[in-house]
Design an enzyme around this catalytic site. Structure first.
Site, PDB file in Angstrom:
ATOM      1  CE  LYS A   1      43.997  39.059  37.883  1.00 31.13           C
ATOM      2  NZ  LYS A   1      43.619  40.502  38.378  1.00 31.13           N
TER       3      LYS A   1
ATOM      4  CG  ASN B   1      42.805  37.316  46.965  1.00 28.53           C
ATOM      5  OD1 ASN B   1      42.450  36.446  47.598  1.00 28.53           O
ATOM      6  ND2 ASN B   1      42.091  37.734  45.796  1.00 28.53           N
TER       7      ASN B   1
ATOM      8  CE1 TYR C   1      45.452  37.079  40.112  1.00 26.48           C
ATOM      9  CE2 TYR C   1      43.742  35.423  40.482  1.00 26.48           C
ATOM     10  CZ  TYR C   1      44.234  37.048  40.279  1.00 26.48           C
ATOM     11  OH  TYR C   1      43.215  38.034  40.243  1.00 26.48           O
TER      12      TYR C   1
ATOM     13  NE  ARG D   1      44.209  47.828  45.458  1.00 27.86           N
ATOM     14  CZ  ARG D   1      43.494  46.621  45.587  1.00 27.86           C
ATOM     15  NH1 ARG D   1      43.888  45.960  46.716  1.00 27.86           N
ATOM     16  NH2 ARG D   1      43.434  45.918  44.539  1.00 27.86           N
TER      17      ARG D   1
ATOM     18  CG  ASP E   1      40.243  41.698  37.368  1.00 27.07           C
ATOM     19  OD1 ASP E   1      39.119  41.189  36.862  1.00 27.07           O
ATOM     20  OD2 ASP E   1      41.043  40.964  38.061  1.00 27.07           O
ATOM     21  CG  ASP E   2      42.499  45.655  41.131  1.00 34.42           C
ATOM     22  OD1 ASP E   2      42.801  44.589  41.524  1.00 34.42           O
ATOM     23  OD2 ASP E   2      43.170  46.256  40.519  1.00 34.42           O
TER      24      ASP E   2
ATOM     25  CD  GLU F   1      45.246  43.042  38.594  1.00 32.86           C
ATOM     26  OE1 GLU F   1      45.008  42.288  39.786  1.00 32.86           O
ATOM     27  OE2 GLU F   1      44.136  42.724  37.847  1.00 32.86           O
ATOM     28  CG  ASP F   2      46.692  44.562  42.340  1.00 37.14           C
ATOM     29  OD1 ASP F   2      45.531  44.478  42.535  1.00 37.14           O
ATOM     30  OD2 ASP F   2      47.565  43.613  42.355  1.00 37.14           O
TER      31      ASP F   2
END
Length: 618
Positions: free
Chosen positions: A209, A459, A138, A191, A303-304, A280-281
């Protein structure tokens, strides 16, 4: 006599019913039942789901036509791991592409090869060494993996849906071999970890993930699915790269983009109606829009937006405790937030709701909570004078008179805001490495808090707003520090250590997913997310928190996830959203005590033990 016999039958039926209920509560359902396979011989050895390598017993070798295809010595899983760890140390250098290839990426290559040939052993190694290997599978190493994915690609993992598949996704979804999928992580690669648009390379984050869903939450690895939705890329380097594996065209926008995501969601939930989908992203402009579009219809979360917010809330509540104050004092905290993207706005919304709930959960409470935040983006302080303000950031724009009372104006710099507001908390979600400069940190020394908190949450590591060394050396020893990526603790001299807390999303998203699965909740509500965050905030003891530790050690991740999942299940029951899972229906779920729910969660967490394999011809 007939009456007595009837009563005995009724009593026996009642006893059987009670025993069945008790068995359902406490019988382990994951990882300890024989597995039916429809292949034998070399096909088993080439299937990472079922391959045991040298651990196949002699009876299994006979049963599955493997005798003679493996060395004669039967090894235990412990012996296999010992061999692997010895090889890992020896191969680390050999696996590098040259002096510029980091050791972390070399470790990822070796672990990935193990993943490709023996999933059970891979997860056994990952769980046993989670503190060391979580940063490999991760963040931050997965960022390097995504940036180099075309060169690292060896074996397909997951599914790829593209803009060219429009009209075909409903049939495509049946190409996945698993009859049941519990968890999907999906990205469009727009992203990735603050690294920008990486296109189809973003599949690496979905794979990473899900590795943590298996390791931390005990999701069955045969029932998880990483997904890449390739709608093109606006990364000019990838558009010109002849080795790029994705569509070499610019990204779809508007209704065409939405049509692709809509079709994917319909296909997924048609085949697997009870699956959970984690987004995600996705770039900010789509993250909120897609969340609002689907969250009341499907079992999904982002999750972001929501996971990052939950981890940040847990840390913010922990920071209040670390100041020697009760969590109920959270609404008194002055917070400067650097970053107004999807993560930043997600944290702001969650923090405001948490404060408002503590203040009475009414309109005046929400307005009072809003006044505790000062939001700074690339253009400076956001006020109501901002032109073309992002609608998601609008609720947090300061009134002009509020700003002027603090000696501030529209577009004031981060240094000015910190100097004038004197915040209790400086929270970074900007994806701008080094944003908390020496000048910003010097300004924080004027905080009215006896123990100011610095959260450098972006991150991967290079995007962190500052390092713990910078924070402790400039602001002083008596601060609370947390980051999104892992850093080492800081030696402050005289035997004192400055703790670096990692506010990693993996503290929450595995428990949110597992709790949703086991509750059978129809949706993932704000209350369930809040319950997860508060459970994490309360996990640390008072003694631990007063040392500056606001997040627990990653080595305890399975226990943390168990507690978080149980809190999510209990909140789903409280909100009447729970519909049950497998034999545990909603009515029986409601009868369980808190301790029984924790046991129920633990018993449904998969562990990496080799199952007994039974061949059955299709």
């Amino acid at each position: 006599m007939a009456s007595n016999l009837l009563n005995q039958i009724r009593a026996s039926s009642s006893l059987i019913r009670r025993l069945r209920q008790r068995a359902r509560c406490f019988t382990t359902t994951e990882g300890h039942r024989p597995t039916i396979v429809h292949k034998r011989s070399i096909d088993i050895l080439h299937d990472p789901w079922f391959n045991k390598g040298t651990a196949f017993s002699m009876t299994e070798r006979d049963r599955l036509d493997l005798r003679g295809l493996l060395p004669p010595n039967v090894m235990t899983s412990e012996q296999q791991i010992e061999r692997f760890m010895v090889d890992l140390e020896r191969l680390k250098v050999q696996a590098r592409d040259g002096p510029s290839d980091p050791y972390a990426l070399a470790k990822w290559r070796i672990l990935n090869r193990l993943h490709d040939r023996n999933e059970t052993m891979y997860y056994k190694v990952l769980i046993a060494n989670i503190e060391e290997y979580a940063p490999i599978v991760y963040t931050p190493t997965v960022g390097l993996v995504c940036q180099n994915y075309s060169g690292l690609f060896r074996r397909p993992r997951g599914m790829y849906f593209s803009a060219e598949d429009r009209g075909e996704m409903m049939s495509m979804i049946y190409n996945w071999p698993a009859d049941q999928v519990d968890m999907i992580v999906v990205t469009d690669g727009s992203r990735i970890l603050g690294l920008g648009d990486l296109g189809v390379h973003g599949i690496g984050i979905a794979v990473g993930k899900l590795d943590l869903y298996v390791a931390a939450a005990g999701m069955n690895p045969q029932r998880v699915l990483p997904v890449m939705i390739d709608v093109g890329t606006n990364n000019e380097k990838l558009l010109k790269d002849p080795l790029y594996l994705g569509l070499q065209e610019h990204r779809l926008e508007g209704d065409k983009y939405l049509a692709v995501i809509d079709e994917f969601m319909e296909a997924v939930f048609t085949r697997w109606p009870h699956v959970i989908v984690q987004f995600e992203d996705f770039q900010s402009k789509w993250a909120f829009k897609l969340l609002q579009r689907y969250r009341n219809t499907y079992r999904m979360f982002n999750d972001d937006v929501q996971g990052t917010a939950g981890v940040a809330i847990a840390g913010l509540l922990g920071a209040v405790r670390a100041q020697g104050r009760p969590m109920i004092d959270f609404p008194k905290q002055k917070i400067v937030v650097a970053g107004a993207g999807s993560a930043g706005i997600g944290v702001l919304n969650a923090a405001r709701k948490t404060m408002a709930r503590m203040l009475g959960n009414n309109e005046s409470a929400f307005d009072s909570a809003r006044s505790q935040f000062w939001v700074v983006d690339a253009k400076g302080l956001i006020t109501e004078e901002r032109q073309n303000i992002d609608p998601d950031a609008q609720p947090f724009a300061r009134k002009v008179n509020e700003a002027s009372r603090q000696g501030l104006r529209e577009g004031a710099s981060l240094v000015e805001v910190v100097q004038n507001v004197k915040p209790d908390v400086l929270l970074g979600l900007s994806a701008v490495g080094g944003l908390f400069s020496k000048e910003v940190l010097e300004a924080l020394k004027g905080s009215t808090s006896t123990r100011p908190a610095i959260f450098a949450m972006s991150n991967p590591t290079k995007n962190a707003e500052c390092t713990p060394e910078e924070a402790f050396s400039v602001v002083g020893d008596n601060i609370i520090f947390a980051s999104g990526s892992p850093f080492n603790d800081v030696d402050l001299g005289n035997g004192k250590v400055g703790l670096c807390n990692q506010g990693n999303n993996m503290y929450l998203f595995p428990g949110i997913g597992l709790g949703t699965l086991l509750s059978g909740s129809r949706i993932i509500s704000d209350g369930m997310l809040q319950a997860a965050a508060e459970c994490l905030a309360a996990y640390m003891t008072e003694e631990e928190v007063l040392t500056g530790a606001i997040y627990p050690k990653i080595s305890s991740i399975r226990d943390i996830t168990k507690e978080v999942a149980a809190a999510v299940v209990m909140e789903a029951i409280e909100e009447d959203l729970a519909e049950g899972y497998r034999e545990m229906d909603a009515r029986e779920l409601r009868k369980l005590s808190k301790e029984e729910i924790v046991t129920y969660v633990q018993d449904n967490m998969w562990s990496p033990e080799y199952p007994i394999l039974v061949y059955k011809k299709e």
